[in-house]
Design an enzyme around this catalytic site. Structure first.
Site, mmCIF file in Angstrom:
data_model
loop_
_atom_site.group_PDB
_atom_site.id
_atom_site.type_symbol
_atom_site.label_atom_id
_atom_site.label_comp_id
_atom_site.label_asym_id
_atom_site.label_seq_id
_atom_site.Cartn_x
_atom_site.Cartn_y
_atom_site.Cartn_z
ATOM 1 N N GLY A 35 10.077 6.575 -0.403
ATOM 2 C CA GLY A 35 11.080 5.551 -0.641
ATOM 3 C C GLY A 35 10.696 4.753 -1.871
ATOM 4 N N GLN A 90 10.506 -2.619 -7.125
ATOM 5 C CA GLN A 90 9.306 -1.910 -7.594
ATOM 6 C C GLN A 90 9.476 -1.362 -9.002
ATOM 7 O OE1 GLN A 90 9.069 0.509 -3.751
ATOM 8 N NE2 GLN A 90 6.959 0.492 -4.449
ATOM 9 N N CYS A 136 1.816 3.204 -0.561
ATOM 10 C CA CYS A 136 2.905 2.635 -1.360
ATOM 11 C C CYS A 136 2.676 2.987 -2.825
ATOM 12 C CB CYS A 136 2.896 1.112 -1.186
ATOM 13 S SG CYS A 136 4.169 0.264 -2.123
ATOM 14 N N LEU A 137 3.751 3.317 -3.516
ATOM 15 C CA LEU A 137 3.624 3.653 -4.935
ATOM 16 C C LEU A 137 3.178 2.453 -5.766
ATOM 17 C CD1 LEU A 137 6.823 5.872 -5.343
ATOM 18 C CD2 LEU A 137 4.442 6.646 -5.188
ATOM 19 N N HIS A 142 9.353 -0.562 5.760
ATOM 20 C CA HIS A 142 8.505 -0.685 4.569
ATOM 21 C C HIS A 142 9.367 -0.984 3.336
ATOM 22 C CE1 HIS A 142 4.992 0.769 1.989
ATOM 23 N NE2 HIS A 142 5.997 0.722 1.126
ATOM 24 N N GLU A 143 10.471 -0.249 3.177
ATOM 25 C CA GLU A 143 11.313 -0.444 1.977
ATOM 26 C C GLU A 143 12.036 -1.783 2.002
ATOM 27 O OE1 GLU A 143 10.750 1.372 -0.497
ATOM 28 O OE2 GLU A 143 9.607 2.765 0.717
ATOM 29 N N HIS A 151 9.936 -4.647 0.916
ATOM 30 C CA HIS A 151 9.816 -4.840 -0.544
ATOM 31 C C HIS A 151 10.895 -5.788 -1.058
ATOM 32 C CE1 HIS A 151 6.611 -2.224 -1.890
ATOM 33 N NE2 HIS A 151 7.114 -1.181 -1.279
#
Ligand code: NI
Length: 191
Positions: free
Chosen positions: A49, A54, A102-103, A144-145, A148
């Site tokens: 995701g 981000q 996470c990226l 999680h998304e 953000h």
């Protein structure tokens, strides 16, 4: 399409709350092009995701897709999903332990407690209403998304810092046990 740069932990943008967008804004060529970039960037980085914030756009949009993902080989597949202005409601009080990465947090994973059953209200990229219930590991990815977009990163929710690990040590010491727990969750709740 353009592959965007991904903000890394410590950059203040990751701590902003994303702003909601209007249907008119969503329909604009600029935002539709941005969504293509978001998806392209997520694919390029093998993310499960990616939230707009981000990639330095503090608007309430995130994308998810899991298709035999090499970063998360044990994750059940998620069809390509774009959520605009998403709101999550937790259903019930059952939680599960989710090993997350996470990226925006390079080479680190940690255990986070997530609700196993949620309701999600959002629009899709065409502005069509989504109102759906999501369960299991996939519900963890949604949380999680959407975190953000609220200025939260998974490390904020790691309560036991001894679960923090690098990529290599995750694979070496934790992945087998976690993959087994994923299989039992998927067997029980379907995703
Ligand atoms: Ni993330």
């Amino acid at each position: 399409m353009t592959i965007r740069k991904i903000a890394q932990l410590g950059h203040p943008i990751l701590r902003q709350r994303a702003r909601q967008i209007s249907r008119e804004e969503l329909a604009s060529e600029e935002v539709q092009r941005f969504i293509d970039d978001l998806i392209e960037t997520m694919h390029d980085a093998n993310g499960a995701g990616l939230a707009a914030i981000q990639v330095y756009e503090p608007i309430a949009i995130c994308a998810m897709e899991v298709k035999n993902n090499p970063r998360y080989p044990y994750k059940p597949n998620i069809p390509l999903t774009v959520l605009v202005n998403p709101v999550i409601e937790i259903l019930g009080d059952e939680c599960f332990d989710n090993y997350e990465g996470c990226l925006s947090v390079p080479n680190l994973r940690g255990m986070v407690s997530r609700a196993i059953h949620i309701r999600v209200r959002a629009w899709d990229r065409q502005g069509v209403e989504i109102d759906t219930e999501v369960r299991g590991i996939t519900a963890g990815t949604y949380q999680h998304e959407v975190d953000h977009l609220l200025g939260k990163v998974f490390v904020d929710r790691v309560t036991d810092s001894t679960t923090l690990c690098t990529w290599t040590e995750f694979q070496r010491y934790h992945e087998a046990a976690f993959a087994e727990s994923v299989r039992s969750i998927v067997a029980r709740v379907g995703s």
